[in-house]
Design a protein around this motif. Structure first.
Motif, PDB file in Angstrom:
ATOM      1  N   SER A   5       0.816  -1.206   0.000  1.00 57.60           N
ATOM      2  CA  SER A   5       0.000   0.000   0.000  1.00 57.60           C
ATOM      3  C   SER A   5       0.851   1.258   0.000  1.00 57.60           C
ATOM      4  O   SER A   5       0.344   2.358  -0.219  1.00 57.60           O
ATOM      5  N   ARG A  10      -5.106   4.754  -3.852  1.00 56.34           N
ATOM      6  CA  ARG A  10      -6.401   4.434  -3.251  1.00 56.34           C
ATOM      7  C   ARG A  10      -7.487   4.759  -4.270  1.00 56.34           C
ATOM      8  O   ARG A  10      -7.524   5.871  -4.812  1.00 56.34           O
ATOM      9  N   ILE A  31      -8.609   9.583  -1.798  1.00 59.18           N
ATOM     10  CA  ILE A  31      -8.803   8.830  -3.033  1.00 59.18           C
ATOM     11  C   ILE A  31      -8.086   9.521  -4.190  1.00 59.18           C
ATOM     12  O   ILE A  31      -8.175  10.746  -4.339  1.00 59.18           O
ATOM     13  N   SER A  32      -7.370   8.724  -4.999  1.00 59.09           N
ATOM     14  CA  SER A  32      -6.635   9.263  -6.146  1.00 59.09           C
ATOM     15  C   SER A  32      -7.230   8.849  -7.487  1.00 59.09           C
ATOM     16  O   SER A  32      -6.978   9.497  -8.503  1.00 59.09           O
ATOM     17  N   ASP A 179     -11.120  -0.396   6.050  1.00 56.72           N
ATOM     18  CA  ASP A 179     -10.856   0.697   5.134  1.00 56.72           C
ATOM     19  C   ASP A 179      -9.377   0.621   4.751  1.00 56.72           C
ATOM     20  O   ASP A 179      -8.650  -0.277   5.191  1.00 56.72           O
ATOM     21  N   PHE A 180      -8.916   1.571   3.960  1.00 63.16           N
ATOM     22  CA  PHE A 180      -7.550   1.512   3.441  1.00 63.16           C
ATOM     23  C   PHE A 180      -6.503   1.399   4.549  1.00 63.16           C
ATOM     24  O   PHE A 180      -5.593   0.560   4.473  1.00 63.16           O
ATOM     25  N   ASP A 181      -6.615   2.224   5.570  1.00 66.50           N
ATOM     26  CA  ASP A 181      -5.589   2.236   6.608  1.00 66.50           C
ATOM     27  C   ASP A 181      -5.554   0.945   7.413  1.00 66.50           C
ATOM     28  O   ASP A 181      -4.527   0.615   8.010  1.00 66.50           O
ATOM     29  N   CYS A 183      -6.266  -2.080   6.018  1.00 60.95           N
ATOM     30  CA  CYS A 183      -6.143  -3.205   5.093  1.00 60.95           C
ATOM     31  C   CYS A 183      -4.756  -3.827   5.185  1.00 60.95           C
ATOM     32  O   CYS A 183      -3.744  -3.127   5.156  1.00 60.95           O
ATOM     33  N   TYR A 218     -16.711   8.650   1.769  1.00 63.62           N
ATOM     34  CA  TYR A 218     -16.181   8.917   0.431  1.00 63.62           C
ATOM     35  C   TYR A 218     -17.190   9.608  -0.487  1.00 63.62           C
ATOM     36  O   TYR A 218     -16.998   9.634  -1.704  1.00 63.62           O
ATOM     37  N   ARG A 227     -13.800  -0.604  -2.467  1.00 63.97           N
ATOM     38  CA  ARG A 227     -12.510   0.058  -2.257  1.00 63.97           C
ATOM     39  C   ARG A 227     -11.389  -0.804  -2.838  1.00 63.97           C
ATOM     40  O   ARG A 227     -11.385  -2.026  -2.667  1.00 63.97           O
ATOM     41  N   ASP A 228     -10.451  -0.142  -3.483  1.00 66.89           N
ATOM     42  CA  ASP A 228      -9.439  -0.838  -4.273  1.00 66.89           C
ATOM     43  C   ASP A 228      -8.061  -0.219  -4.089  1.00 66.89           C
ATOM     44  O   ASP A 228      -7.933   1.000  -3.935  1.00 66.89           O
ATOM     45  N   TRP A 229      -7.042  -1.066  -4.167  1.00 64.18           N
ATOM     46  CA  TRP A 229      -5.665  -0.611  -4.363  1.00 64.18           C
ATOM     47  C   TRP A 229      -5.355  -0.741  -5.847  1.00 64.18           C
ATOM     48  O   TRP A 229      -5.567  -1.799  -6.438  1.00 64.18           O
TER      49      TRP A 229
END
Length: 360
Positions: A5, A10, A31-32, A179-181, A183, A218, A227-229
Motif C-alpha cells: 500500500s 487508493r 482517493i486518487s 478501510d484503506f488504513d 487493510c 467517500y 474500495r481498491d488498491w
C-alpha cells in the motif's frame, strides 16, 4: 514491484447504484482514482457521464468498466460464435459511451455471474474472447484489464494466455471489511486466496479488498462502496518491470528469511527451487509463475535474472525422481499397444478370408 500500500493508489469503483457521488469529498479522504461503470451489457450506465465530468473537475484519475453478459448461457446457449457477436456488440456500445469522457485509467472487462446465471464458456474460449475485446480497446486508445474474483481467475480464465492485466476482487475480511488504513498489505496476506492473488505478480494491476461500509466517508449516496488498491496505472508497469525470458530464474544473494520466503512461494506454485550457495535457482516454470516469483524477489530487494545452465556452467535441471522409469513404462505400454494392433489386424484378415471361403 511489490503489492504494498506504500506505493499503490487508493481507488473507488462507482456505478449508478451509488446514486450520488461527490468526488471532491473522496479526494479529500485520500482517493486518487475512480473506476466508473460505463455500461451494463450494451446499456449505458445512467450516471456515467455526470460522474466522469465531476471526477475530471476534481482532478481524479478516471477509469471505466463494463459489466459483460456475453458469457451467460441464457445469452449464447453455449455457442462461442454467438458469445463473440454479443461481446462485440457490447464493446461497440462501450466505445461509444467512453468517447470524449476523459478516461485515462484502466478500462475493465468485468466478468461475474448474477443470481440464476450460469457460465457457458470453457476457460480457453473465455480467455480468447476477452483477448479479442482487449485488443479492440487498445486499438481505440484505451488500456484494458479484466476484473473478476480471484476464484474466477483461477477456474474460468487461462491466466497465462490472458494478454492484459487483472484487477481482482478478494474480500479477505468480509463482512467486516477494513478501510484503506486497516487493510493488510497483500504481500503479508498469508491465506490461500491471498497467496494466489499475490502469485500473479506483475499481472495484477489492482485489488478490490473491501465492499462493505464507508459510503458517507467517500461522498457516495449508498452505505457501501467498493474500495481498491491500484498498484500501477496504464503505461507505468512496462517502464519499471525488468523483462525475464527464461523459464528459470536465479535469485540472490538471499538471507535465510528471504530464502524461506521464495521457497514458500515456489512450493505454493508447485515449481522447483534449489540452493546454489547464496542464491536460489527457481524453475522451470510458466510465464505467470515467473512473474510471481520475480515480483516477490524484486519486492524483497533481491537480485533476479534469467538463468541458463549452459551459459553458467551449471547442470541442467534434473527430472523429478521416477520420471525416467515412468517414461520407460509409457514406452513399453505404447509398444505393447502397437503389437496388439498388429495382432488384431492379422486376425481381421483371417476372419475376412474365412468369411470369403464360407460365402464361396
Amino acid at each position: 514491484m511489490g503489492k504494498s500500500s506504500d506505493s499503490a493508489l487508493r481507488a473507488l469503483d462507482i456505478s449508478k447504484h451509488q446514486s450520488t457521488f461527490a468526488p471532491q469529498t473522496a479526494k479529500a479522504a485520500g482517493i486518487s482514482a475512480v473506476i466508473l461503470r460505463a455500461a451494463y451489457g450494451g446499456t449505458r450506465d445512467v450516471r456515467f457521464e455526470r460522474f466522469a465530468a465531476d471526477c475530471r473537475a476534481a482532478g481524479l484519475a478516471t477509469g471505466a468498466y463494463i459489466f459483460l453478459t456475453h458469457h451467460y448461457y441464457n445469452k449464447n446457449k453455449g455457442s462461442v460464435e454467438t458469445a463473440r457477436a454479443i461481446l462485440n456488440g457490447q464493446i461497440d456500445a462501450l466505445l461509444e459511451t467512453l468517447a470524449g469522457q476523459g478516461v485515462t485509467s484502466w478500462v475493465a472487462l468485468d466478468q461475474e455471474l448474477e443470481a440464476g446465471q450460469t457460465m457457458a464458456l470453457a476457460p480457453a474460449e473465455n480467455t480468447a474472447l476477452l483477448n479479442e475485446a482487449a485488443a479492440r480497446l487498445r486499438q481505440a486508445g484505451y488500456a484494458p484489464c479484466v476484473y473478476c474474483s480471484a476464484s474466477w481467475a483461477k477456474s474460468r480464465l487461462d491466466v497465462e494466455r490472458l494478454d492484459c492485466p487483472l484487477w481482482l476482487a478478494y474480500y479477505y475480511a468480509d463482512p467486516d471489511d477494513p478501510d484503506f488504513d486497516g487493510c493488510a498489505a497483500l504481500e503479508n496476506l498469508n491465506t490461500a486466496w491471498g497467496e494466489y492473488t499475490r502469485s500473479l505478480g506483475h499481472k495484477l494491476c489492482g485489488w478490490q479488498f473491501g465492499r462493505i461500509g464507508y459510503g458517507a466517508k467517500y461522498g457516495v449516496g449508498s452505505a457501501n462502496v467498493d474500495r481498491d488498491w491500484i498498484y500501477f496505472q496504464p503505461g507505468e508497469e512496462e517502464e519499471e518491470t525488468p523483462v525475464f525470458t527464461s523459464d528459470t530464474l536465479k535469485i540472490g544473494p538471499v538471507s535465510t528469511g528471504d530464502r524461506a520466503a521464495i521457497r514458500a512461494l515456489a512450493k505454493s506454485l508447485s515449481i522447483p527451487a534449489r540452493d546454489e550457495g547464496d542464491y536460489l535457482i527457481v524453475g522451470p516454470m510458466g510465464s505467470a509463475s515467473r512473474d510471481a516469483v520475480a515480483g516477490r524477489a524484486l519486492a524483497l530487494g533481491l537480485g533476479c535474472r534469467d538463468w541458463n545452465a549452459t551459459e553458467e556452467g551449471g547442470e541442467e535441471p534434473q527430472q523429478p525422481a521416477g520420471m525416467e522409469q515412468a517414461l520407460a513404462a509409457l514406452e513399453r505400454i505404447e509398444q505393447a499397444q502397437a503389437a496388439q494392433r498388429e495382432q488384431l489386424a492379422a486376425l481381421a484378415e483371417k476372419l475376412c478370408a474365412a468369411g470369403g471361403a464360407l460365402a464361396g
